[in-house]
Design a protein around this motif. Structure first.
Motif, short mmCIF file in Angstrom:
data_model
loop_
_atom_site.label_atom_id
_atom_site.label_comp_id
_atom_site.label_asym_id
_atom_site.label_seq_id
_atom_site.Cartn_x
_atom_site.Cartn_y
_atom_site.Cartn_z
N GLU A 1 0.95 -1.25 0.17
CA GLU A 1 -0.05 0.34 0.08
C GLU A 1 0.74 1.22 0.12
O GLU A 1 0.57 2.11 -0.81
N ASP A 2 1.95 0.69 0.72
CA ASP A 2 2.76 2.43 0.73
C ASP A 2 3.74 2.91 -0.48
O ASP A 2 3.37 3.66 -1.29
N TRP A 3 3.50 1.32 -0.83
CA TRP A 3 4.39 1.64 -2.85
C TRP A 3 3.35 1.91 -3.43
O TRP A 3 3.96 2.72 -4.17
N LYS A 4 2.25 3.15 -3.63
CA LYS A 4 1.20 2.98 -3.92
C LYS A 4 1.53 4.59 -4.15
O LYS A 4 1.23 5.73 -5.06
N HIS A 5 2.15 5.15 -2.67
CA HIS A 5 2.08 5.82 -2.43
C HIS A 5 3.71 6.80 -2.52
O HIS A 5 3.84 8.55 -2.80
N VAL A 6 4.54 6.37 -2.34
CA VAL A 6 5.43 6.41 -2.54
C VAL A 6 6.32 6.66 -3.85
O VAL A 6 6.82 8.52 -4.08
N PRO A 7 6.12 6.19 -5.11
CA PRO A 7 6.10 7.01 -6.77
C PRO A 7 5.33 7.70 -6.70
O PRO A 7 5.44 9.22 -7.51
N GLN A 8 3.95 8.44 -6.39
CA GLN A 8 3.41 9.38 -6.03
C GLN A 8 3.97 10.46 -5.55
O GLN A 8 4.00 11.47 -6.41
N VAL A 9 4.39 10.68 -4.90
CA VAL A 9 5.18 11.43 -3.81
C VAL A 9 6.90 11.95 -4.61
O VAL A 9 6.61 12.96 -5.10
N GLY A 10 7.13 11.09 -5.25
CA GLY A 10 8.54 11.21 -5.68
C GLY A 10 8.21 12.16 -7.69
O GLY A 10 9.11 12.68 -7.48
N VAL B 1 -1.36 15.00 -0.41
CA VAL B 1 -1.81 14.13 -0.43
C VAL B 1 -1.62 12.60 -0.15
O VAL B 1 -1.60 12.09 1.17
N HIS B 2 -0.97 12.11 -0.71
CA HIS B 2 -0.09 10.88 -0.64
C HIS B 2 1.28 11.32 0.70
O HIS B 2 1.76 9.80 0.87
N ALA B 3 1.94 11.74 0.22
CA ALA B 3 2.88 11.90 2.06
C ALA B 3 2.17 11.27 2.90
O ALA B 3 2.57 10.56 3.45
N ASN B 4 0.61 12.60 3.52
CA ASN B 4 0.14 11.88 4.72
C ASN B 4 -0.42 10.62 4.38
O ASN B 4 -1.32 9.97 5.65
N LEU B 5 -0.38 9.67 3.36
CA LEU B 5 -1.22 8.26 3.34
C LEU B 5 -0.23 6.97 3.97
O LEU B 5 -0.80 6.64 3.83
N ILE B 6 1.33 7.69 3.90
CA ILE B 6 2.04 6.93 4.09
C ILE B 6 2.02 6.43 5.63
O ILE B 6 2.46 7.29 6.39
N SER B 7 2.01 4.97 5.83
CA SER B 7 2.31 4.61 6.94
C SER B 7 3.71 3.74 7.45
O SER B 7 3.56 4.58 9.13
N ASP B 8 4.56 4.11 7.10
CA ASP B 8 5.57 3.51 6.95
C ASP B 8 6.35 4.49 7.80
O ASP B 8 6.41 5.45 6.84
#
Length: 656
Positions: A385-394, A435-442
């Motif tokens: 799930e985090d891998w869905k958000h990390v690339p979006q932030v990058g 949006v995506h930075a705040n959804l990362i759980s790690d």
């Protein structure tokens, strides 16, 4: 009634044993025969051999045994014996004519002469398992079992062992370790060490040799020694565990597996087959021959497709079947990363060399935190799930920095409107980051993502504010020069203040933009009407004041000159006024069309006047010519009249 008196005999012991008896020994054993009932004598005693050879002599004995009495009988071995085996047995019957009979068994262990037993054949196997050439020869020991099946001592020497067949291939037997004297007690076995030597270059195969053991009178025998030479194979596979680490979706990554034959004697076939894992891993060779002492390699190429799940670690296993050796297993693992992650990292790192990085400190903070976020994401076991958000932030960071850098370059070149588009695009990227930075759980990865978001917000506020101030000033400046540019500047300022959250200024500049648009439309409408009127005026002049010859309007009537010139000048004035209105409205294309129409009008007017002037010249020539002809005619007429009058005069005078 008659009284019957009976008698009975008994032997003791019932079994006689001579024990161990040498070939020349004459031992004696005594047997006691007794009448047991005591009523009367046992008559006619006889001892008869039932079984056995003639090596026992029976001593003398009486034929009668008194009632209740006994006699002793000696059994003696003869001196001359030649036994073939050890255990001998004899049976004798002791009988009486009136006392019945009894049996006695006699046992003896005859000592045999020393005798060489059968020597077994041997098989010796050599495995050449050292790198070829590192040892000159291989040695193996054979322990020949020499058995004395006799009871007397067997004496042998080193000369008793003779090599009667030497193997081929350079193989030879080493007997130097055999003792000079070999003593073997009866029924014992001794082992004699024989060393077999095989040169390192002996070909593979089966070889045979033969050893003779000559024990003289104790006999002889030979042993066939079969030597099996096998060339060893040792294969090194490196590595057996392959970690591709991180591989991006739709990118390929290769690893080499080196396979080497280490001994150098013979080639080996290697077959590989997959036993588990998906279909993204390709192997360059599934079957190969590794030359003796050489190395080869196979390439494993991993190319995850779009169905791979970023963040998940995939595993594969391959059986490696090695000829002569067996099976090994190659284990492969890889962590799948989102598509274009490497390119994304490079793009962000490249922003360090851009003008915007030199101008704003937030840019370096964004780049550093992005690098740390992506690094931690690869190294840590973050969730799918985090891998869905990390690339979006990058990706958001890459797009934002590229857009803002392009905006800065455009601003430096005076292209503020194009820069505005880049700033708006950067604002969209900023929202994606948020949006995506705040959804990362790690927690570790999220720490860097949040830092990116905070620096992005600060950077955007600075750039948006500077741009909004510019458009405020530009809108006011352009109000008297270009209404469309003024409207655009007000609209851009309103958008920027909206992004900054300044609602008051946003509404203010939206209204101003609207007013500029109304004024613009008014000017354009007036200019359009002026162009239409000018066109109608020209058409009317062509229809009323000019003559159409072959589709072309010509001014040929001098009396229409003033009206035509006045109409064309009026139309020209209308086009000029429309052009000014278009320029003020900012409609440069319409102004261009108007200027072209004005230029066309001027050219048309110039052409009409040229033709008109030529026509006037023609009219003048015709007029002069006509006057000339009239004058000449009048003169001819007057001449004719004068001649006629003269003739009349001369005629009258003649008559006179």
């Amino acid at each position: 009634m008659a009284l019957l008196i009976i008698t009975s005999i008994k032997v003791t012991p019932s079994t006689l044993s001579f024990g161990r008896v040498g070939r020349t020994q004459t031992p004696t054993e005594t047997l006691t025969i007794k009448e047991t009932l005591g009523y009367k004598s046992a008559e006619n005693i006889q001892i008869t051999k039932i079984s056995g050879n003639n090596w026992i002599n029976v001593g003398s004995y009486p034929s009668t045994i008194p009632a209740g009495g006994s006699i002793n009988v000696d059994f003696t071995m003869i001196e001359s014996k030649n036994p073939d085996y050890n255990n001998y047995t004899w049976k004798y019957q002791i009988s009486s004519s009136n006392a019945g009979s009894a049996e006695v068994t006699i046992n003896a262990y005859l000592l045999l002469p020393a005798k060489l037993g059968d020597i077994p054949n041997f098989e010796v196997s050599f495995l050449f398992n050292k790198p070829k050439g590192t040892v000159s020869r291989y040695r193996n020991n054979v322990y020949i079992k020499l058995k004395n099946i006799g009871d007397e001592t067997l004496n042998l020497s080193s000369y008793s062992l003779k090599i009667i067949k030497v193997p081929s291939g350079g193989i030879y037997f080493d007997v130097s370790n055999i003792p000079s004297t070999i003593t073997i007690q009866g029924k014992e076995t001794k082992e004699v060490k024989l060393t077999v030597n095989a040169p390192y270059d002996t070909p593979e195969g089966i070889y045979n040799g033969k050893i003779l053991v000559d024990a003289g009178s104790a006999g002889s025998d030979y042993s066939e020694i079969t030597i099996k030479i096998e060339w060893g194979v040792e294969v090194s596979i490196s590595p057996l565990k392959i970690d591709f680490e991180s591989v991006e979706v739709k990118k390929s990554k290769s690893k080499a597996v080196h396979i080497q034959e280490l001994i150098g004697y013979k080639s080996v076939k290697v077959d590989l087959s997959k036993i588990s894992g998906g279909g993204w891993l390709d192997i360059s060779k599934t079957s190969l021959i590794v030359p003796a002492g050489k190395s080869t390699k196979i390439d494993l190429t991993l190319a995850p497709r779009g169905d791979a799940i970023p963040g998940k670690t995939y595993k594969w296993k391959y059986y490696v079947k090695i000829q002569y050796i067996g099976t090994k297993i190659i284990e492969v693992s890889a962590k799948i990363l989102p598509i274009d992650l490497t390119e994304l990292k490079n793009n962000i790192q490249n922003m360090r060399r851009t003008p915007i990085n030199k101008k704003y400190t937030e840019v370096e903070n964004i780049i550093s935190n992005s690098a740390d976020m992506l690094y931690q994401s690869e190294k840590r076991p973050i969730s799918t799930e985090d891998w869905k958000h990390v690339p979006q932030v990058g990706s958001g960071v890459s797009l934002l920095l590229n857009s803002l850098n392009d905006a800065e370059v455009l601003i430096d070149n005076g292209e503020h409107n194009n820069a505005f588009k880049e700033i708006v695009m950067a604002s969209v990227s900023s929202e994606i980051i948020k949006v995506h930075a705040n959804l990362i759980s790690d927690k570790e990865v999220r720490k860097y993502a949040v830092a990116i978001q905070q620096n992005t917000k600060s950077l955007m506020n600075t750039i948006q504010t500077n741009s909004a101030i510019y458009f405020e000033k530009e809108a006011i400046l352009k109000q008297s020069e270009n209404l469309i540019e003024s409207e655009k500047a007000y609209r851009n300022a309103a958008t920027l203040f909206h992004l900054l959250g300044n609602t008051e200024k946003e509404l203010k500049y939206k209204n101003k933009a609207y007013r500029m648009l109304i004024e613009h439309d008014k000017l354009v409408e007036e200019a359009n009407n002026g162009r239409i009127k000018a066109a109608h005026l020209i058409n009317n002049i062509k229809e009323s004041e000019m003559i159409n010859i072959l589709g072309k309007s010509l001014l040929l009537n001098p009396f229409n000159y003033d009206t035509t010139i006045e109409g064309y000048n009026t139309a020209k004035s209308m086009y000029t006024n429309a052009s000014r209105q278009y320029i003020l409205a900012g409609e440069l294309l319409l102004n261009k069309d108007t200027e072209e129409e004005l230029k066309s009008l001027e050219n048309s007017m110039r052409s009409i006047l040229i033709i008109f002037y030529f026509a006037c010249v023609f009219y003048a020539i015709i007029f002069v010519y006509s006057i000339k002809r009239i004058i000449i005619g009048m003169m001819d007429y007057w001449n004719d009249i004068n001649e006629k009058d003269l003739g009349n005069y001369l005629g009258v005078r003649g008559k006179v």
